[in-house]
Write a protein that holds these residues in place. Structure first.
Motif: not given
Length: 263
Positions: A178-191
């Motif tokens: 779950e490495p992107t769960t706590a991130l907003d959508v824009t940052i999630q896309e970058g990860i």
């Protein structure tokens, strides 16, 4: 084959008899593959990931079946062999980097920790590799960030630092829980883009664990679906998303948010 799970069963010793957390699941990963392991909370996906990364306590759990990593059965491996695998060939990126990192230790030395355990590199060589891993994780100005503390970085930068720490030893398998769960959508896309780049350029196999099927569809080539400790469906991403066989999978897909046009 990179990873093969054969009839894996996990039982917590303080749980009632017959109440297994994982109920005899089997799946595999090829070299350089990105596999999504999905399911709702309590489905057993994170417990499975912890077993693969040798993070479950033998005193608290009973495990049967087999976990074969590059043909070696991890249940039959010695403590020294498991230690050599963990943090070198198999690395984990957790959901909450702030709780995974030491708040009183600078970022750079934390990224280097795997090198301290698994190599005889000099301090200067370790730092050079840490700076390169930070650059590979697309962290800006690695030389400056090397000396920062975790609280001085944003959530997205901390997650990239965790990824840098995981890839510094050039693992064969990267387990992302779950490495992107706590991130907003824009940052999630970058990860997600970063993970794709690591897979493409380094050939790293990635086991991506998530309850978010929308994210899994963007990243993974195959997906395995878990429900209440069982593996209920497995297949190519498009097949599972567009022609799901199981009612549980159909319900998960139906719950994916969709953008509705206004007016």
């Amino acid at each position: 084959m990179l990873l093969e799970i054969q009839d894996l069963r996990i039982h917590f010793r303080d749980a009632p008899a017959g109440k297994d957390a994982v109920k005899g699941i089997s799946f595999h990963m090829d070299e350089g593959e990105i596999l999504g392991l999905v399911g709702e909370s309590g489905s057993g996906k994170t417990v499975t990931a912890m077993a693969l990364s040798s993070l479950l306590s033998n005193a608290k759990t009973e495990m049967t079946g087999a976990i074969l990593f590059q043909g070696k059965d991890m249940f039959r491996a010695s403590r020294e062999e498991l230690r050599a695998m963990r943090g070198k060939d198999i690395c984990v990126v957790f959901q909450e980097p702030m709780t995974s990192m030491d708040p009183v230790m600078r970022i750079g030395p934390q990224i280097e920790e795997a090198l301290l355990v698994h190599t005889d590199l000099s301090p200067a060589e370790r730092k050079a590799k840490a700076l390169q891993a930070m650059a590979d994780a697309e962290l800006p100005d690695p030389e400056t960030l090397y000396y920062k503390y975790p609280h001085e970085l944003s959530g997205g930068m901390l997650q990239r630092a965790m990824i840098a720490a995981a890839i510094i030893s050039e693992p064969k398998l990267l387990i992302c829980d779950e490495p992107t769960t706590a991130l907003d959508v824009t940052i999630q896309e970058g990860i997600l883009a970063l993970l794709k780049k690591i897979n493409r350029e380094k050939g790293t196999g990635i086991l991506f664990i998530s309850h978010n099927l929308h994210v899994v569809r963007k990243l993974c080539t195959r997906v395995a679906v878990m429900c209440k400790g069982e593996l209920v469906e497995e297949g190519d991403v498009d097949q599972v998303f567009f022609q799901p066989r199981q009612d549980y999978t159909k319900r998960l897909i139906a719950a994916i948010p969709t953008r509705r046009k206004r007016g």
